[in-house]
Design a protein around this motif. Structure first.
Motif, PDB file in Angstrom:
ATOM      1  N   ALA A  43       0.838  -1.197   0.000  1.00 59.39           N
ATOM      2  CA  ALA A  43       0.000   0.000   0.000  1.00 59.39           C
ATOM      3  C   ALA A  43       0.875   1.250   0.000  1.00 59.39           C
ATOM      4  O   ALA A  43       1.964   1.270   0.588  1.00 59.39           O
ATOM      5  N   VAL A  44       0.373   2.301  -0.664  1.00 61.99           N
ATOM      6  CA  VAL A  44       1.066   3.589  -0.706  1.00 61.99           C
ATOM      7  C   VAL A  44       0.085   4.671  -0.273  1.00 61.99           C
ATOM      8  O   VAL A  44      -1.021   4.767  -0.815  1.00 61.99           O
ATOM      9  N   VAL A  45       0.490   5.490   0.708  1.00 58.93           N
ATOM     10  CA  VAL A  45      -0.375   6.563   1.202  1.00 58.93           C
ATOM     11  C   VAL A  45       0.223   7.916   0.823  1.00 58.93           C
ATOM     12  O   VAL A  45       1.433   8.100   0.852  1.00 58.93           O
ATOM     13  N   ASP A  46      -0.650   8.851   0.443  1.00 56.98           N
ATOM     14  CA  ASP A  46      -0.223  10.196   0.070  1.00 56.98           C
ATOM     15  C   ASP A  46      -0.927  11.228   0.939  1.00 56.98           C
ATOM     16  O   ASP A  46      -2.156  11.163   1.127  1.00 56.98           O
ATOM     17  N   TYR A  47      -0.147  12.174   1.464  1.00 50.20           N
ATOM     18  CA  TYR A  47      -0.681  13.276   2.248  1.00 50.20           C
ATOM     19  C   TYR A  47       0.324  14.415   2.221  1.00 50.20           C
ATOM     20  O   TYR A  47       1.486  14.228   1.812  1.00 50.20           O
ATOM     21  N   THR A  48      -0.106  15.600   2.614  1.00 52.13           N
ATOM     22  CA  THR A  48       0.780  16.760   2.640  1.00 52.13           C
ATOM     23  C   THR A  48       0.977  17.212   4.075  1.00 52.13           C
ATOM     24  O   THR A  48       0.016  17.597   4.754  1.00 52.13           O
ATOM     25  N   ASP A  49       2.213  17.162   4.535  1.00 50.63           N
ATOM     26  CA  ASP A  49       2.526  17.569   5.898  1.00 50.63           C
ATOM     27  C   ASP A  49       2.500  19.100   5.989  1.00 50.63           C
ATOM     28  O   ASP A  49       3.126  19.783   5.180  1.00 50.63           O
ATOM     29  N   PRO A  50       1.771  19.656   6.953  1.00 48.95           N
ATOM     30  CA  PRO A  50       1.744  21.122   7.085  1.00 48.95           C
ATOM     31  C   PRO A  50       3.073  21.669   7.596  1.00 48.95           C
ATOM     32  O   PRO A  50       3.843  20.957   8.252  1.00 48.95           O
ATOM     33  N   ALA A  51       3.342  22.921   7.288  1.00 46.89           N
ATOM     34  CA  ALA A  51       4.579  23.559   7.738  1.00 46.89           C
ATOM     35  C   ALA A  51       4.606  23.646   9.254  1.00 46.89           C
ATOM     36  O   ALA A  51       3.584  23.893   9.904  1.00 46.89           O
ATOM     37  N   GLY A  52       5.779  23.431   9.815  1.00 44.26           N
ATOM     38  CA  GLY A  52       5.944  23.455  11.258  1.00 44.26           C
ATOM     39  C   GLY A  52       6.123  22.053  11.806  1.00 44.26           C
ATOM     40  O   GLY A  52       5.236  21.218  11.676  1.00 44.26           O
ATOM     41  N   LYS A  53       7.280  21.784  12.402  1.00 47.83           N
ATOM     42  CA  LYS A  53       7.571  20.436  12.888  1.00 47.83           C
ATOM     43  C   LYS A  53       6.688  20.066  14.072  1.00 47.83           C
ATOM     44  O   LYS A  53       6.151  20.918  14.764  1.00 47.83           O
TER      45      LYS A  53
END
Length: 289
Positions: free
Chosen positions: A162-172
């Motif tokens: 399986a491959v998951v895609d998402y966008t991490d928001p700025a800021g650790k």
């Protein structure tokens, strides 16, 4: 001498609770998987420890808590449910409730408080004259689960991942946990990721199950064409991430011998095992091509 637990990333509190007696005897030994050797194990027993599993999700459902006691390595996989505990849940908006024990021994359920992104929750468990407290913040904003797909592994044409895609928001400080279901059955593996090296990036992450004849002899977790694949993405706080990260070190075998924590880093005070997690849940389902 401690046993080698070859779990290959398959994280299970049931497995962990059955091994805790052996783990308490000292550091865990990790061994390579290149060969097998039959050894005599001199396992020590240990006092059963309290294990708390608490979850509060942003799905408009109440908090759920399970309490049991750990078993020694030599015991059967039967864990003593803890009855009669007093459990309270509070949030930083002034909410407070007492959870009730359900008809299932050791399982407790809330009633009014719900998981709201951005709020911090405190779970307090009292039993046998001792108190155990954990705090968890439900992350905000909730990171969308953008896409679920599959690919063939480079290590075998019959190994579908399986491959998951998402966008991490700025800021650790963002952390994620993924659970995978094949044809409605939950895969044993738990996949944990944070943004220490991927802050603000668009992520395409492969969920590598490393299923093998030893870890999954009946191939119940191995994806095949035509399967229904469901993946759950959780936004978790850093404390919960650390719990599952250290649990991974304990239950994953491979590489040269090393020293790992005897127990995963629980976010409960008072010496209890387990975790309390306030998190979001987003789910995508596809048919494996």
């Amino acid at each position: 001498m401690l046993p080698v637990f070859k779990k290959s990333g398959q994280l299970s509190l049931t497995t962990y609770k059955s091994c805790v007696g052996a783990l308490a005897a000292g550091a865990l030994l990790l061994a390579s998987t290149g060969c097998e050797k039959i050894v005599d194990l001199n396992l020590k027993t240990s006092t059963a420890q309290l294990v708390i599993e608490g979850n509060l999700v942003d799905d408009n459902q109440p908090c759920q808590v399970s309490i049991s006691r750990s078993a020694n390595y030599t015991d059967t996989n039967t864990f003593e449910a803890v009855r009669g505990a007093t459990i309270t849940l509070a949030d930083n908006a002034g909410g407070l409730e007492t959870l009730r024990e359900t008809a299932t021994p050791g399982r407790y359920l809330g009633a009014t408080l719900r998981g709201v992104p951005g709020r911090t929750y405190t779970l307090r468990v009292e039993t046998d004259g001792a108190a155990y407290v954990a705090t968890s913040r439900l992350p905000a904003p909730v990171v969308p689960f953008e896409k679920l797909s599959t690919q063939l592994s480079a290590f075998g044409t019959d190994n579908i991942q399986a491959v998951v895609d998402y966008t991490d928001p700025a800021g650790k400080g963002n952390s994620y946990l993924f659970r995978q279901y094949r044809n409605g059955k939950l895969n044993n593996a738990i996949f944990v990721q944070n943004d220490e090296f991927t802050d603000g990036n668009r992520i395409s992450q492969v969920l590598r199950t490393r299923s093998s004849s030893s870890t999954d002899p009946n191939e119940l977790d191995k994806l095949k064409a035509g399967d229904s694949l469901r993946v759950e993405m959780q936004n978790i706080d850093p404390g919960v991430y650390e719990y599952f990260r250290t649990l991974t070190l304990i239950l994953t075998a491979g590489g040269a011998p090393t020293t790992t924590p005897a127990n995963p880093k629980s976010n409960f005070s008072g010496g209890a095992l387990g975790y309390f997690s306030a998190h979001s849940r987003r789910v995508l389902t596809i048919k494996v091509p």
